[in-house]
Design an enzyme around this catalytic site. Structure first.
Site, PDB file in Angstrom:
ATOM      1  CB  SER A   1     -44.406 -18.448 -11.101  1.00  0.00           C
ATOM      2  OG  SER A   1     -44.852 -18.625 -12.430  1.00  0.00           O
ATOM      3  CD  GLU A   2     -40.417 -19.396 -16.223  1.00  0.00           C
ATOM      4  OE1 GLU A   2     -40.333 -19.671 -17.424  1.00  0.00           O
ATOM      5  OE2 GLU A   2     -40.066 -20.178 -15.338  1.00  0.00           O
ATOM      6  CG  ASN A   3     -46.003 -15.696 -14.281  1.00  0.00           C
ATOM      7  OD1 ASN A   3     -45.510 -16.637 -13.682  1.00  0.00           O
ATOM      8  ND2 ASN A   3     -47.277 -15.406 -14.181  1.00  0.00           N
TER       9      ASN A   3
END
Length: 522
Positions: free
Chosen positions: A348-350
């Site tokens: 997940s890019e966060n």
């Protein structure tokens, strides 16, 4: 001077030198101990914000409500005389929370963000010409701040090549009297070719002030972030001239192990005890397996059944052990239909690698969310990091599969999925996700036609591009296409109830048909 006098003089000299050395050592010890015990903790928001003025660039951490330094933001909201703020934030919080309140008060006059999302306050002010918005791909937003923190004035990236980013067509300011008219657009990017590939020059961001939310900080400023709440907090904390940390827990030096420090105290100027609420933006819980069964699917509407069919076919794209990033919407559902023997590492890019399923009731954690702001869990062996590290993985091609939704795809693999005329929401991390197609397989999931029956697969995309010649495969409710950036589309699978002629009629461009054409099996 005789021998005895000489020896006495030498002894005296040595004694003086020894005393001087002891004095120096004691002074160093005092200074060292003073440095080690000097606290950066302040007792009030006013003290924390002392010296913060108008016309600053403010870096504000957080991803939605996760890791949001809300007490500091509300402290600034109370100081109405501080205005003209340029705020750097992924998405400005949500309505009535976070930076959205400073937008509503008029204290923020410009945003640098990747995504408006569902923030109606942000969207209304932007589309009505009340504020400037510099849209910036999410990975670029993090990397521009990392460069600024490292003293690097600019860098080259493949993100945004052949899009409005390069061309300087992003709307920055709309006409207040006519929101179809753009008064100001973004600055075109310089480009340069390295090893046969084009890259764009992006300038670093350095903030005047950074607001950071940490789970734990010691009195010297060393910070530790919990779960995925590190997001932009760590890199923003490094990239400002004045960094103020709002910490849930303030501890003594040494209580955070040296190897666990995510943001060294060197970067931190002030710390204040947080009293901000910790709310979950999108509470998403795991469902009983029966709800994802075929029996459950049959109770769904025709449109939902169509999307489930796409998702089930998409689940066949996963290989055992693959590292994959899934976009918001249909892509996030694909792992629900994986065979049990297939193991997938979801990123997940966060800031998560090794994302698990949605939590069971009672196991949700406000500090553990995915890119869609939904609550998630971690699998054994997972790792956590900041957004800047996440997008380094993505741009370098270490994430070997990405799935995204699409508004339009061209026959040569151009993707448009972030903006419609008059409905610019922001690109989020999508431009970064498709920036390395030579190393990352990009699969687009979408319905074959839009709600008005118009083809979404075209000769050329009509909407602003996310990336050029980046799509590897298209999966729709009618067909599966392989995409070649030079030769175009090849139909490799077809819905069992459709014909090639029906697929041609629903497609806005020519395509070849595989000699080994198969029926989609889900």
């Amino acid at each position: 001077m005789n021998f005895l006098q000489t020896r006495k003089a030498l002894f005296a000299s040595s004694a003086n030198s020894l005393n001087l050395s002891k004095c120096i050592i004691n002074t160093i010890k005092v200074r060292y101990q003073s440095t080690q015990t000097r606290s950066k903790v302040v007792n009030s928001v006013d003290e924390a914000l002392d010296g913060v003025k108008s016309n600053i660039t403010l870096l504000s951490g957080g991803f939605g409500l996760s890791g949001l330094p809300e007490m500091l933001i509300n402290g600034l909201l109370a100081k109405k005389d501080i205005n003209g703020i340029t705020a750097v934030s992924n998405n400005a919080g949500i309505d009535k929370r976070g930076l959205s309140n400073l937008l509503e008060s008029g204290q923020i006059t410009k945003m640098i963000s990747s995504y408006i999302g569902n923030n109606k306050t942000f969207e209304k002010l932007y589309l009505s010409g009340k504020i400037d918005l510099e849209l910036c791909p999410q990975g670029n937003l993090a990397e521009r701040c990392r460069a600024g923190a490292a003293g690097i004035p600019a860098y080259y990236t493949a993100t945004g090549v052949n899009t409005w980013i390069e061309e300087g067509k992003l709307p920055v300011r709309y006409d207040p009297n006519d929101n179809t008219k753009v008064l100001k657009t973004s600055k075109p990017r310089e480009s340069r070719v390295f090893n046969g590939k084009k890259y764009l020059l992006e300038e670093a961001i350095v903030g005047d002030v950074a607001f950071v939310k940490a789970f734990k900080a010691d009195t010297l400023g060393n910070c530790w972030f919990k779960g995925s709440a590190r997001n932009f907090n760590s890199v923003f904390g490094r990239a400002a001239n004045l960094t103020i940390v709002e910490a849930e827990n303030i501890v003594e030096p040494g209580e955070i192990q040296a190897e666990d420090v995510h943001l060294p105290g060197l970067y931190v100027d002030r710390i204040i005890q947080s009293n901000s609420p910790k709310d979950i933006e999108i509470l998403t819980l795991s469902k009983d397996e029966s709800t994802a069964s075929d029996a459950g699917d049959k109770q769904l509407s025709p449109g939902e059944l169509k999307r489930i069919k796409i998702v089930k076919r998409a689940s066949q794209e996963f290989e055992d052990g693959v590292y994959a990033n899934l976009g918001i919407g249909m892509p996030t559902l694909a792992p629900n239909y994986l065979p049990k023997e297939i193991e997938v590492n979801l990123q997940s890019e966060n800031g998560i690698l090794g994302m698990g399923p949605y939590p069971k009731p009672g196991e949700e954690d406000a500090d553990l969310i995915n890119a869609g702001k939904e609550t998630v869990t971690l699998k054994p062996g997972a790792s956590l990091f900041g957004s800047e590290e996440s997008f380094a993985m993505i741009r370098s091609g270490k994430i070997s599969l990405t799935m995204l939704g699409g508004l339009q795809v061209s026959k040569y693999g151009d993707l448009a999925n972030w903006g419609l005329p008059g409905r610019i929401k922001g690109m989020g991390g999508a431009m970064d996700l498709v920036s390395s197609p030579e190393r990352t397989k990009v699969v687009v999931l979408m319905e074959h036609v839009d709600k008005k029956g118009r083809p979404k697969i075209l000769d050329e995309c009509k909407f602003p591009l996310t990336g050029a010649k980046c799509v590897s495969r298209i999966i729709t409710d009618l067909a599966v296409f392989d995409v070649d950036s030079e030769r175009g589309l090849t139909l490799i699978e077809i819905d069992g109830s459709s014909t090639v002629e029906e697929v041609r009629a629903a497609t806005g461009c020519e395509f070849a048909v595989s000699l080994d054409l198969k029926t989609i099996e889900v």
